[in-house]
Structures are given as structure tokens and as C-alpha cells.
Scaffold this motif. Sequence first.
Motif, PDB file in Angstrom:
ATOM      1  N   GLY A   1      33.343  54.062  46.769  1.00  0.00           N
ATOM      2  CA  GLY A   1      33.389  52.704  47.306  1.00  0.00           C
ATOM      3  C   GLY A   1      33.294  52.793  48.815  1.00  0.00           C
ATOM      4  N   ILE A   2      34.053  51.966  49.493  1.00  0.00           N
ATOM      5  CA  ILE A   2      34.023  52.001  50.955  1.00  0.00           C
ATOM      6  C   ILE A   2      34.777  53.241  51.452  1.00  0.00           C
ATOM      7  CG2 ILE A   2      33.766  49.510  51.211  1.00  0.00           C
ATOM      8  CD1 ILE A   2      36.772  49.324  51.689  1.00  0.00           C
ATOM      9  N   SER A   3      34.608  53.556  52.736  1.00  0.00           N
ATOM     10  CA  SER A   3      35.210  54.788  53.266  1.00  0.00           C
ATOM     11  C   SER A   3      36.714  54.620  53.461  1.00  0.00           C
ATOM     12  CB  SER A   3      34.560  55.125  54.599  1.00  0.00           C
ATOM     13  OG  SER A   3      35.007  54.188  55.571  1.00  0.00           O
ATOM     14  N   GLY A   4      37.394  55.761  53.700  1.00  0.00           N
ATOM     15  CA  GLY A   4      38.845  55.729  53.906  1.00  0.00           C
ATOM     16  C   GLY A   4      39.241  54.846  55.079  1.00  0.00           C
ATOM     17  N   GLY A   5      38.469  54.942  56.168  1.00  0.00           N
ATOM     18  CA  GLY A   5      38.772  54.128  57.353  1.00  0.00           C
ATOM     19  C   GLY A   5      38.603  52.643  57.053  1.00  0.00           C
ATOM     20  N   GLU A   6      37.569  52.323  56.263  1.00  0.00           N
ATOM     21  CA  GLU A   6      37.340  50.908  55.908  1.00  0.00           C
ATOM     22  C   GLU A   6      38.448  50.392  54.994  1.00  0.00           C
ATOM     23  OE1 GLU A   6      32.493  51.178  56.409  1.00  0.00           O
ATOM     24  OE2 GLU A   6      33.425  51.599  54.480  1.00  0.00           O
ATOM     25  N   ARG A   7      38.909  51.266  54.100  1.00  0.00           N
ATOM     26  CA  ARG A   7      40.035  50.861  53.228  1.00  0.00           C
ATOM     27  C   ARG A   7      41.258  50.539  54.074  1.00  0.00           C
ATOM     28  NH1 ARG A   7      39.957  52.750  47.703  1.00  0.00           N
ATOM     29  NH2 ARG A   7      42.195  53.003  47.796  1.00  0.00           N
ATOM     30  N   ARG A   8      41.519  51.385  55.076  1.00  0.00           N
ATOM     31  CA  ARG A   8      42.650  51.126  55.977  1.00  0.00           C
ATOM     32  C   ARG A   8      42.491  49.761  56.644  1.00  0.00           C
ATOM     33  NH1 ARG A   8      47.273  53.511  56.746  1.00  0.00           N
ATOM     34  NH2 ARG A   8      47.271  52.239  54.886  1.00  0.00           N
ATOM     35  N   ARG A   9      41.258  49.477  57.053  1.00  0.00           N
ATOM     36  CA  ARG A   9      41.019  48.203  57.742  1.00  0.00           C
ATOM     37  C   ARG A   9      41.194  47.024  56.794  1.00  0.00           C
ATOM     38  NH1 ARG A   9      35.588  48.617  60.631  1.00  0.00           N
ATOM     39  NH2 ARG A   9      35.290  50.704  59.807  1.00  0.00           N
ATOM     40  N   VAL A  10      40.839  47.223  55.502  1.00  0.00           N
ATOM     41  CA  VAL A  10      41.048  46.134  54.531  1.00  0.00           C
ATOM     42  C   VAL A  10      42.564  45.877  54.378  1.00  0.00           C
ATOM     43  CG1 VAL A  10      40.757  45.417  52.123  1.00  0.00           C
ATOM     44  CG2 VAL A  10      38.910  46.604  53.295  1.00  0.00           C
ATOM     45  N   SER A  11      43.333  46.970  54.338  1.00  0.00           N
ATOM     46  CA  SER A  11      44.800  46.806  54.223  1.00  0.00           C
ATOM     47  C   SER A  11      45.343  46.046  55.436  1.00  0.00           C
ATOM     48  CB  SER A  11      45.495  48.171  54.152  1.00  0.00           C
ATOM     49  OG  SER A  11      45.122  48.828  52.992  1.00  0.00           O
ATOM     50  N   ILE A  12      44.838  46.374  56.597  1.00  0.00           N
ATOM     51  CA  ILE A  12      45.305  45.685  57.816  1.00  0.00           C
ATOM     52  C   ILE A  12      44.845  44.225  57.783  1.00  0.00           C
ATOM     53  CG2 ILE A  12      45.180  45.660  60.349  1.00  0.00           C
ATOM     54  CD1 ILE A  12      44.631  48.754  60.123  1.00  0.00           C
ATOM     55  N   ALA A  13      43.584  44.033  57.348  1.00  0.00           N
ATOM     56  CA  ALA A  13      43.042  42.664  57.280  1.00  0.00           C
ATOM     57  C   ALA A  13      43.865  41.788  56.344  1.00  0.00           C
ATOM     58  CB  ALA A  13      41.584  42.713  56.817  1.00  0.00           C
ATOM     59  N   SER A  14      44.323  42.368  55.218  1.00  0.00           N
ATOM     60  CA  SER A  14      45.133  41.594  54.260  1.00  0.00           C
ATOM     61  C   SER A  14      46.378  41.055  54.950  1.00  0.00           C
ATOM     62  CB  SER A  14      45.575  42.470  53.084  1.00  0.00           C
ATOM     63  OG  SER A  14      44.478  43.017  52.458  1.00  0.00           O
ATOM     64  N   GLN A  15      46.917  41.853  55.854  1.00  0.00           N
ATOM     65  CA  GLN A  15      48.130  41.414  56.562  1.00  0.00           C
ATOM     66  C   GLN A  15      47.809  40.354  57.620  1.00  0.00           C
ATOM     67  OE1 GLN A  15      51.167  42.265  55.736  1.00  0.00           O
ATOM     68  NE2 GLN A  15      50.454  43.667  54.154  1.00  0.00           N
ATOM     69  N   LEU A  16      46.623  40.466  58.208  1.00  0.00           N
ATOM     70  CA  LEU A  16      46.278  39.529  59.295  1.00  0.00           C
ATOM     71  C   LEU A  16      46.040  38.104  58.789  1.00  0.00           C
ATOM     72  CD1 LEU A  16      43.883  41.366  61.756  1.00  0.00           C
ATOM     73  CD2 LEU A  16      46.335  41.019  61.899  1.00  0.00           C
ATOM     74  N   LEU A  17      45.804  37.967  57.477  1.00  0.00           N
ATOM     75  CA  LEU A  17      45.508  36.632  56.933  1.00  0.00           C
ATOM     76  C   LEU A  17      46.632  35.644  57.209  1.00  0.00           C
ATOM     77  CD1 LEU A  17      44.038  37.774  53.509  1.00  0.00           C
ATOM     78  CD2 LEU A  17      42.785  36.559  55.294  1.00  0.00           C
ATOM     79  N   GLN A  18      47.857  36.179  57.343  1.00  0.00           N
ATOM     80  CA  GLN A  18      48.999  35.286  57.552  1.00  0.00           C
ATOM     81  C   GLN A  18      49.354  35.136  59.029  1.00  0.00           C
ATOM     82  OE1 GLN A  18      51.463  37.257  54.304  1.00  0.00           O
ATOM     83  NE2 GLN A  18      52.218  35.174  54.174  1.00  0.00           N
ATOM     84  N   ASP A  19      48.451  35.556  59.888  1.00  0.00           N
ATOM     85  CA  ASP A  19      48.641  35.449  61.338  1.00  0.00           C
ATOM     86  C   ASP A  19      49.997  35.969  61.822  1.00  0.00           C
ATOM     87  OD1 ASP A  19      46.192  34.290  61.927  1.00  0.00           O
ATOM     88  OD2 ASP A  19      46.908  32.334  61.261  1.00  0.00           O
ATOM     89  N   PRO A  20      50.334  37.212  61.507  1.00  0.00           N
ATOM     90  CA  PRO A  20      51.627  37.708  61.980  1.00  0.00           C
ATOM     91  C   PRO A  20      51.589  37.983  63.481  1.00  0.00           C
ATOM     92  CG  PRO A  20      50.392  39.475  60.971  1.00  0.00           C
ATOM     93  CD  PRO A  20      49.542  38.258  60.830  1.00  0.00           C
TER      94      PRO A  20
END
Length: 654
Positions: free
Chosen positions: A198-217
Amino acid sequence: MSQSHSYSLQDVFQNNGLNGTFKVVSETGTSQPKPDYVDSSCSLSVKNVSYTVSEHVGPWWDLSSFRKKWTRQILNQVSFHVDSGQIMGILGNSGSGKTTLLDAIAGRIGNSGKLLGEVFVNGRKLKTEQFQDCFSYVLQSDSLLSYLTVEETLTYTAHLALRKHSSEAIRKKVAAVMVELSLGHVAHSVIGGRIFPGISGGERRRVSIASQLLQDPKVILLDEPTTGLDSMTANQIVVLLAELARRDRIVIVTIHQPRSELFRIFNRIAIMSRGELVFCGEPEEMVDFFSSCGYECPEYCNPFDFYVDLTSVDTRCSEREAATYSRMHDITSAYQNSEVYKSMLGRIEQSCQRADKPMIPFKSKESPSCMSKLNVLLRRTVRNMSRDRMGILMRLSQNLIYGLFIAFFVMKLDKDVTKGAVQDRIGIIYQSMGASPYTGMLNAVALFPALRAIADQESKDGLYQKWQMFLAYIIHILPFSIISVFIFTSFLYWTVGMNPDPVRFVCFSAVVMVPHIVGELLTLVLLGVVQDPNMVNSGVALLNIAGIMVGSGFLRSFKQMPVVFQWLSYLTFQKYGCELLIVTEFYGLNFTCTPLAGLPGSCLVDSGDMIIDQGYPGALSRYTQDFLLLYAFLPALVILGIISFKIRDHLIRR
Ligand SMILES: Nc1ncnc2c1ncn2[C@@H]1O[C@H](COP(=O)(O)OP(=O)(O)OP(=O)(O)O)[C@@H](O)[C@H]1O
């Protein structure tokens, strides 16, 4: 204070004059002026956080020492202050307490130890229930569904977190977050897993971070976000985090030993050792501080490596341990007497004493209703599973394959008693009841732990509760369980020639459905409270063996069983299932018999009713009752599952 320009590694190297090799001493004076964050819109102050746990002195088999306990200090009086717009890196060797510190700040430390100290946001002390709504926490390992695309992953998370947003608003939010984390080019790529790319390890990390950013912390905590990535990708992740911080957020990241190029990316660097904060300040202050302690970083040496090694305790031998501990202790004392430390304490006091304290910036939390969450979880699980071709094939075919084994072994049922008319029928009933739970169990063990890991994380993020994921899983497997059992029974029933009555066939299928689903449910219930799937496997297998032994009446008739087992048999679903299958198959069945020479009495049984009367007296009149009791196991296990996953909330801390 937010800044609009973005950073890249190249910019950073150029801005800082770092062209591959690092010259700490000569570079310190040429650093760019740091922005002034005193008037920042958010500040985080951590004051005297300590964490201690009690541990048994000896192993459990040595009772005298096991009873004694000693107190272990995991965190010792940790204090620091960060303003928004800043990124702080927490460094330290393995076991120094970085993750525990992050857990303590995030309010996720659990209740196994004693936590002291205070956490302030904008000078306001956080209450226990406010931690979850204030901080976003990205764990060390990514928990993402392998078959969803990046866009789908973020969209489902947004639906779980943001109720008041329309679908259009959620689409825009997801698109904005993907742009912020440079994920646009992989928006329609699947996340991927261990067995397919699938996507690369770095991109997976960014997806995890993006999931958190959805709530504007406003405050984002990340535990080892660069672990497992190559150094180039790791650097890119840190630069990206610095960029996020510049946009008016606080980013705190634990990191093992970053490359020297990242030296000036961090606004604050904290070094931990043995649970103590050995130093916390700006990178230049760090160089000056260690130089003033007599530890100048050699030219061309990575300062992160140098200072972390300097402050670590070497436990390889007692002499080294004493010497390195003493050095670490001296440096910590020097730091606590330094101007850097005093000015940091001053900033904490300043923010707590302010008369016009800004409000605590909570994450966007417009959580949908319980039913809507269940609906989103169900849709997400179904979407993910619908792309797992092997998973679907496994689910649908495993019972059929088992049916093939039995059919191949039995071939055709005979009506002649001396040719196995009774024994073969009982054998098929035994196999149908005894083996179906295993296929359910295998499915749950193979597919559920990944979802459980996601539920553990997302429930900590406050998106839903763990039992809701359990329910969504059960609902989504039901059609597969029904189809798979019908494929099995349709093949087996008619191939071996069981009682040729369509109504009886439906009853046979309806009975065999239960052990299959019970096997899966029982596994899920245990997976709620037992972390290790292998232990759950063994537990369910043993329970099933015990159940069929006590409940079926095949190994020992009920009349011959000790009373305690007779009572226990009422607690097994196998009792009701076997009784039902015996009646379904044997009622009204007449046998033929070819007397065996030299074996008088070989033709004593001439009808199925005799089998029922002798082995299961009264079973015919209990037919409906047995059905109801058998099916009652399903809601009972669902309720047990909900309780089990509620208990899990207390068991899982990180
Ligand atoms: N609840 C607990 N009970 C007992 N020991 C604990 C507990 N929590 C943490 N520890 C211990 O505290 C120490 C610090 O753990 P922590 O995970 O914070 O270290 P770390 O710096 O993050 O390490 P790593 O970089 O390897 O992840 C470890 O020795 C760990 O075993």
C-alpha cells in the motif's frame, strides 16, 4: 503566533548553513532569531509531574519475596513549558521515561501507579475529564484499516468525530488536512498491510497524524513518530511536524536519536534519563549549558547522540553504572540551578498568574449519537472487508471444506443398523456441533485483533467506545456466518443422505448456525479481556471440548454422569444443540437390520424413536424450548461481550 511560510529539509539546511556535516560550536552564533511566542494563543505548562509504581520484589513462585513490594520512580518532578508555534523534542535512551511522560501529559497513564503533579493549558489546570478533549495523541504504531484508501480512512474518522458538519463540509475538511500533510497524491491509494503493498511507512505515519488533525487540536503529542522509518523519511516527518507547529499549534514529539540536521528544527529540546528531565531548553541553550558543564560537543559530532549518551546511565557493570549515574545527577543538578531552568519556571508562573487567562482550546468534539457511530463503524468495517477477497473466501469456504471432509469420510448413510445407521448419524451430529465453533473462532482470531487495536486507539481519542466496534463487527459477520453455514449444511445434508425432509434440513441448518456464531462470539468476548489471541484460541478450544463432552451425552449418557456434570450440562449450548439434532434426524426414522452371525442383539434398535427415548428422554416435547434456549446463548454472549469490552476500557491504558 502563526507563520504562513512552509519549511522543507532543504530550506532548513540552507537557512542554517547546514550542508550535511554539523559544526555545533561554530554554528551557535549564526542561528536565525527565534520568533517571539510570548503572546501565543496557547501554552502548555507541566509542573512537577512524578509517577511511581509498586513492583513485587521477587517472582510469583517465591511467595516470601513476592509479597514484598518496592516503589519504582518512573518520572521524577518533571516540569517544562511550551508555547504554541513551538515543537519540542523529547530525547533519551530506551526506558528513560519518554512515553510515560507523554502518557502523563495526555492523561492516559492509567491507575496502576501514583501520578503527582499538574498540567496547565493557558495557565488553567486541566481536570481529569478534560485531557482527552484537549490533546491529540499519535501512538508509536499506526492502527489503520488496510483495505481503505487514505481518503476513506480520513472521511470515516471525520464522520465519527464531527457530527454537525455536513458531508460537504467533511469532504472539504478531509481535503484540507490531506493538503496540509501532503497526502493528495495518495488520496485514492489503499493503506496496505503486511501481505499486500500500500502506501509507504512515512505516508502511513502522515495518515495517522492527519486523522488527529481533523479535530483541530491545539496540542499534538507524538510517541516516536519516526521509528521504523529510514532517516530521510524520518527527517521529513519531523520537518512536517515543525511546520504544523508553526501554524499556531504545540507539537511534542518523543524521538530516539534524530539526525543532526534537525538540530534547529526543534524550538525546545528535552533530554530525559532515568525519569528525570536532565535538560530542557532551546537548542543553542543546550549547547551552551553542556559546554558550561565542561562537556563540549566535539566538532562533526551529532549533538543529539553526544548529549543523550552523556546523560544516559550505563548499566553494563556496577562501576560504570555508579559513574554514569553520578554524572547524570551532576548535570541534572546543574540544570536545576541554571538560568534556563529558572526562566522556564518563571514562564510557568507567569502563565498561571495571568489575570486574563485565555480559555482552554478543546478539540472540535461534536460527536454523533450512539446509533450514528455504530452506523459509521459498520459501514467502515463492511467497506474494508468487502475488499479483502481472501478473508471473504476464507469465511465462506472453510465450513464447506470441513463438510467435504465429513462427506468424503461417511460417503452415504445407510438404513441398516449393522451398517452404521445409528453410529454414522451420531458421528455427523457430533462433528457438526463440535467443529462449527472452531471455524467461528478462527475467523475472529484472524480478523478481529486488528480492529481491536484500532478501537483501543480511537476510543482513547474519544471517537467511540470499544464495545461499539465489537457490535459493528458482530453485525457485519452475521450474513457471512449464515451463508457459510448454509453452504456447509446444504452440501453435507443432501450428499450423505440425512433425513430427506426440507423442514428438517432447515432446522438442522438453524441449529448448526448457533455453534458457529457462538464460537466467534465467545472468542470476541475473551479477546475483550485477554490480549494474546493465542491464549484466547486455547481457551475457546478447551471450553468447546469441555462443552461437547458434558453437553452432548455422546461420550457418557446423562444418566451415567455425576450430578454435578448433569447440572453443568445445562450451561452448555451443546446440550440443547445435540438434543435438537438428534430429534431432527432420528424422529420417525425406521431402520432395517441384517443380523450379524455370532452377535445376538445386533438388531435390538429398530427405530430412531428408541434412540431418542433411551438417550434423550422427553427431548421431543422440549424441541421448541431447546431451540429458544440454544438461541438465547447469542444475546447472552453479546451482552457478555459488551461487558468484556467495557472492562477492557479499564485494562488498556496506553
Ligand atoms: N505501569 C508501569 N509499571 C511498571 N513499569 C513501568 C510502567 N510504565 C512504565 N514503566 C517502566 O518505566 C520505564 C520507562 O518506560 P517508557 O516506556 O516511558 O520509556 P521510553 O523512554 O519511552 O522507552 P522507549 O524509547 O524504549 O520506548 C521502563 O523501564 C518501563 O518498563
